[in-house]
Design a protein around this motif. Structure first.
Motif, mmCIF file in Angstrom:
data_model
loop_
_atom_site.group_PDB
_atom_site.id
_atom_site.type_symbol
_atom_site.label_atom_id
_atom_site.label_comp_id
_atom_site.label_asym_id
_atom_site.label_seq_id
_atom_site.Cartn_x
_atom_site.Cartn_y
_atom_site.Cartn_z
ATOM 1 N N ALA A 267 18.208 26.752 66.051
ATOM 2 C CA ALA A 267 16.816 26.254 65.877
ATOM 3 C C ALA A 267 16.441 25.981 64.185
ATOM 4 O O ALA A 267 15.351 25.819 64.120
ATOM 5 C CB ALA A 267 16.150 26.273 66.757
ATOM 6 N N MET A 268 16.478 27.100 63.632
ATOM 7 C CA MET A 268 16.439 28.393 62.244
ATOM 8 C C MET A 268 16.792 27.267 60.786
ATOM 9 O O MET A 268 15.903 27.965 60.126
ATOM 10 C CB MET A 268 16.053 29.247 62.143
ATOM 11 N N ASP A 269 17.954 26.512 61.742
ATOM 12 C CA ASP A 269 18.808 26.061 60.365
ATOM 13 C C ASP A 269 19.610 26.969 59.603
ATOM 14 O O ASP A 269 19.739 26.731 58.663
ATOM 15 C CB ASP A 269 18.480 24.977 59.355
ATOM 16 N N ARG A 270 19.748 28.188 60.274
ATOM 17 C CA ARG A 270 20.939 29.289 59.970
ATOM 18 C C ARG A 270 21.771 29.241 60.816
ATOM 19 O O ARG A 270 21.368 30.373 60.975
ATOM 20 C CB ARG A 270 19.732 30.047 59.960
ATOM 21 N N ALA A 271 22.557 28.745 60.017
ATOM 22 C CA ALA A 271 24.432 29.007 60.459
ATOM 23 C C ALA A 271 25.316 30.347 59.875
ATOM 24 O O ALA A 271 25.521 30.877 60.690
ATOM 25 C CB ALA A 271 24.898 27.471 59.907
ATOM 26 N N ASP A 272 24.088 30.600 59.252
ATOM 27 C CA ASP A 272 25.567 31.968 58.248
ATOM 28 C C ASP A 272 24.734 32.872 59.480
ATOM 29 O O ASP A 272 25.438 33.551 59.290
ATOM 30 C CB ASP A 272 23.861 32.004 56.967
ATOM 31 N N LEU A 273 23.224 32.838 59.996
ATOM 32 C CA LEU A 273 22.907 33.972 60.128
ATOM 33 C C LEU A 273 24.176 34.271 61.589
ATOM 34 O O LEU A 273 24.431 35.326 62.282
ATOM 35 C CB LEU A 273 21.474 33.902 61.041
ATOM 36 N N ALA A 274 24.437 32.884 62.534
ATOM 37 C CA ALA A 274 25.759 33.119 63.586
ATOM 38 C C ALA A 274 26.719 33.388 62.951
ATOM 39 O O ALA A 274 27.799 34.305 63.718
ATOM 40 C CB ALA A 274 25.766 31.911 64.556
ATOM 41 N N ASP A 275 27.101 33.227 61.821
ATOM 42 C CA ASP A 275 28.293 33.695 61.603
ATOM 43 C C ASP A 275 28.473 34.735 60.957
ATOM 44 O O ASP A 275 29.368 35.770 60.718
ATOM 45 C CB ASP A 275 29.153 33.099 59.975
ATOM 46 N N ASP A 276 27.525 35.587 60.433
ATOM 47 C CA ASP A 276 27.524 37.119 59.494
ATOM 48 C C ASP A 276 27.473 37.737 60.895
ATOM 49 O O ASP A 276 27.827 38.696 60.588
ATOM 50 C CB ASP A 276 26.444 36.955 58.515
ATOM 51 N N TYR A 277 26.676 37.497 61.992
ATOM 52 C CA TYR A 277 26.193 38.745 62.278
ATOM 53 C C TYR A 277 26.763 37.934 64.189
ATOM 54 O O TYR A 277 25.635 37.289 64.977
ATOM 55 C CB TYR A 277 24.837 38.257 63.003
ATOM 56 N N PRO A 278 28.070 37.557 64.689
ATOM 57 C CA PRO A 278 28.774 36.551 65.592
ATOM 58 C C PRO A 278 28.718 38.124 67.205
ATOM 59 O O PRO A 278 28.442 37.447 68.064
ATOM 60 C CB PRO A 278 29.835 36.942 64.963
ATOM 61 N N THR A 279 28.173 38.743 66.801
ATOM 62 C CA THR A 279 28.137 39.926 67.893
ATOM 63 C C THR A 279 27.107 40.843 68.498
ATOM 64 O O THR A 279 26.525 41.151 67.350
ATOM 65 C CB THR A 279 29.611 40.949 67.615
ATOM 66 N N THR A 280 27.250 40.905 69.246
ATOM 67 C CA THR A 280 25.967 42.495 70.025
ATOM 68 C C THR A 280 25.714 43.100 69.181
ATOM 69 O O THR A 280 24.648 43.895 68.554
ATOM 70 C CB THR A 280 26.178 42.153 70.874
ATOM 71 N N ALA A 281 27.230 44.100 68.725
ATOM 72 C CA ALA A 281 27.210 45.084 67.802
ATOM 73 C C ALA A 281 26.386 44.816 66.466
ATOM 74 O O ALA A 281 25.710 45.932 66.120
ATOM 75 C CB ALA A 281 28.191 45.548 67.632
ATOM 76 N N ASP A 282 27.053 43.702 65.984
ATOM 77 C CA ASP A 282 26.372 43.408 65.011
ATOM 78 C C ASP A 282 24.753 43.328 64.789
ATOM 79 O O ASP A 282 24.257 43.305 63.824
ATOM 80 C CB ASP A 282 27.454 41.897 64.476
ATOM 81 N N ARG A 283 24.619 41.891 65.298
ATOM 82 C CA ARG A 283 23.159 41.943 65.476
ATOM 83 C C ARG A 283 22.392 43.870 66.288
ATOM 84 O O ARG A 283 21.486 43.646 65.497
ATOM 85 C CB ARG A 283 22.889 41.063 66.842
ATOM 86 N N LEU A 284 22.332 44.345 66.666
ATOM 87 C CA LEU A 284 21.969 45.564 66.888
ATOM 88 C C LEU A 284 21.941 46.678 65.725
ATOM 89 O O LEU A 284 20.785 46.967 64.971
ATOM 90 C CB LEU A 284 22.267 46.211 68.219
ATOM 91 N N GLU A 285 22.307 46.394 65.132
ATOM 92 C CA GLU A 285 22.994 47.631 63.851
ATOM 93 C C GLU A 285 21.981 46.380 62.437
ATOM 94 O O GLU A 285 21.701 47.689 61.872
ATOM 95 C CB GLU A 285 24.649 47.240 63.338
ATOM 96 N N HIS A 286 21.841 45.547 62.493
ATOM 97 C CA HIS A 286 20.704 44.730 61.827
ATOM 98 C C HIS A 286 19.859 44.367 62.447
ATOM 99 O O HIS A 286 19.203 43.569 61.032
ATOM 100 C CB HIS A 286 21.800 43.610 60.869
ATOM 101 N N ARG A 287 19.380 44.788 63.156
ATOM 102 C CA ARG A 287 18.482 44.281 64.305
ATOM 103 C C ARG A 287 16.906 44.095 63.095
ATOM 104 O O ARG A 287 16.236 43.202 63.090
ATOM 105 C CB ARG A 287 18.033 44.873 65.395
ATOM 106 N N GLU A 288 16.892 45.228 62.050
ATOM 107 C CA GLU A 288 15.502 45.073 61.097
ATOM 108 C C GLU A 288 15.558 43.742 60.160
ATOM 109 O O GLU A 288 14.542 43.121 60.063
ATOM 110 C CB GLU A 288 14.877 46.772 60.929
ATOM 111 N N PHE A 289 16.675 43.584 59.693
ATOM 112 C CA PHE A 289 16.879 42.368 59.093
ATOM 113 C C PHE A 289 16.057 40.812 59.505
ATOM 114 O O PHE A 289 16.101 40.378 59.567
ATOM 115 C CB PHE A 289 18.124 42.798 57.980
#
Length: 395
Positions: A267-289
């Motif tokens: 929806a955000m047209d940001r496939a790069d975010l899906a590719d760069d942060y594919p796991t729960t752990a990735d997203r939690l580690e970089h949650r502020e960004f």
């Protein structure tokens, strides 16, 4: 008739926790007799009113949690009134009170005394710190309100913005959650009595209930050795799970699952975010960004636009006020706004409906809250009838 239409409840409670508990029972069909002290429940005079407080019998606070009950006024300092109460206990199934520990004993109306009149009685109390019968502590006998329970039980410490003070949850959950648990305990006791013929004492403390409600903080303390604190609208182990400001309000997004995260990124047209942060752990580690990226995207849209883009594929919702709730067709389809008469006016008001839905015996508010002492004659009989009954007992 209601699922509990075979039960009579003597309701000695006032203010919020106890009346909410007995309201749940009344909505499910129980005959709830509200026994009020001289002058009535403390919240009868609390606002809001439709128009004129001097003409209206009570305000919205009392109406909301006392609908569908009957009322009599008794003074336990009076011997005749105590005798009337004991006569009602003989035919009752349940007594509910929310006085300080020891109050009923002062009038010789405690659990042990009342079971002499009705051995199968279920006696239930709601107190700030529980009753000595189920675990004695030095706090018992102290007064408690929702604010006290939320503070002691850890709720306020984990509620609010990270850089802000401890914050009370808006609704009185110290009262309401305790009341709901007490209702569950009462119904469990009824089921036990059906199997064994035994009544029992049911005790629910507000402090205890808030510890139960903050279960997540309890296990976090045990597992990590560190007390959790405020995180605003975010979650300690899930991301994204937050409120985001839009161009005209706020919306919440709960997209912590990878499938939902992928949909948000699309929806955000940001496939790069899906590719760069594919796991729960990735997203939690970089949650502020990631939170900042989501915040920028949300700020360019109205709440309706954001919800429309995500709804159906991602858990999302607008942050609504009560005006929005009153306009929501879902709320009306679920009968969650119920009209009742407001005595002293020609108006109807709306109160919250029952969230418990049943196909055969649907709970529902069964009319307005009672006037003080409105049902004395139908509950206790006329003066002549009572005199005849007393004479027959003496004979």
């Amino acid at each position: 008739m209601g699922a509990l239409s075979n039960l009579r409840v003597l309701d000695l409670t006032q203010v919020l926790a106890g009346p909410y508990c007995t309201m749940l029972l009344a909505d499910m069909g129980a005959d709830v007799v509200k026994i009020e002290r001289p002058g009535g429940d403390l919240i009868r005079s609390n606002p809001p009113f439709v128009d004129d407080p001097n003409e209206e019998a009570y305000g919205g606070y009392f109406q909301s949690v006392n609908r569908g009950k009957r009322s009599i006024e008794l003074d336990f300092a009076d011997a005749d009134d105590r005798a009337d109460f004991r006569s009602l206990v003989e035919e009752a199934d349940i007594v509910v009170e929310n006085y300080r520990a020891g109050t009923m004993e002062k009038y010789d109306l405690g659990y042990e005394t009342l079971t002499e009149f009705n051995p199968e009685l279920i006696y239930s109390s709601i107190r700030g710190f529980g009753d000595p019968r189920t675990g004695e502590t030095e706090r018992q006998g102290q007064p408690s309100f929702d604010l006290i329970a939320q503070a002691l039980g850890g709720v306020m410490e984990i509620t609010g913005q990270e850089d802000g003070p401890p914050t009370k949850v808006g609704p009185g959950i110290g009262d309401l959650f305790t009341a709901t648990l007490n209702c569950i305990g009462i119904l469990a006791a009824v089921n036990h009595r059906e199997q064994t013929g035994e009544g029992q004492y049911v005790d629910t403390g507000m402090y205890d209930s808030m510890i139960s409600m903050t279960e997540r903080a309890v296990y976090q303390q045990s597992y990590t050795g560190t007390p959790p604190t405020r995180q605003g609208n975010s979650h300690p182990t899930l991301f994204p799970y937050n409120a985001f400001e839009t161009a005209d309000g706020y919306a919440v997004i709960a997209a912590f699952g990878t499938n939902h995260w992928t949909e948000v990124c699309a929806a955000m047209d940001r496939a790069d975010l899906a590719d760069d942060y594919p796991t729960t752990a990735d997203r939690l580690e970089h949650r502020e960004f990631l939170r900042a990226e989501l915040a920028d995207w949300a700020a360019d849209r109205t709440t309706d636009e954001l919800v429309a883009e995500l709804e159906g594929s991602v858990p999302v919702a607008p942050v609504q006020n009560t005006e929005d709730i009153f306009d929501d067709s879902h709320v009306h389809a679920r009968d969650m706004l119920v009209p009742v008469d407001q005595p002293g006016t020609d108006e109807e008001v709306e109160i919250a409906g029952s969230p418990i839905k049943m196909t055969e015996t649907p709970p529902e508010p069964r009319g307005r809250a009672p006037l003080l002492d409105e049902h004395r004659t139908e509950i206790l009989g006329s003066t002549d009838e009572r005199a005849d009954a007393e004479q027959a007992a003496d004979d």
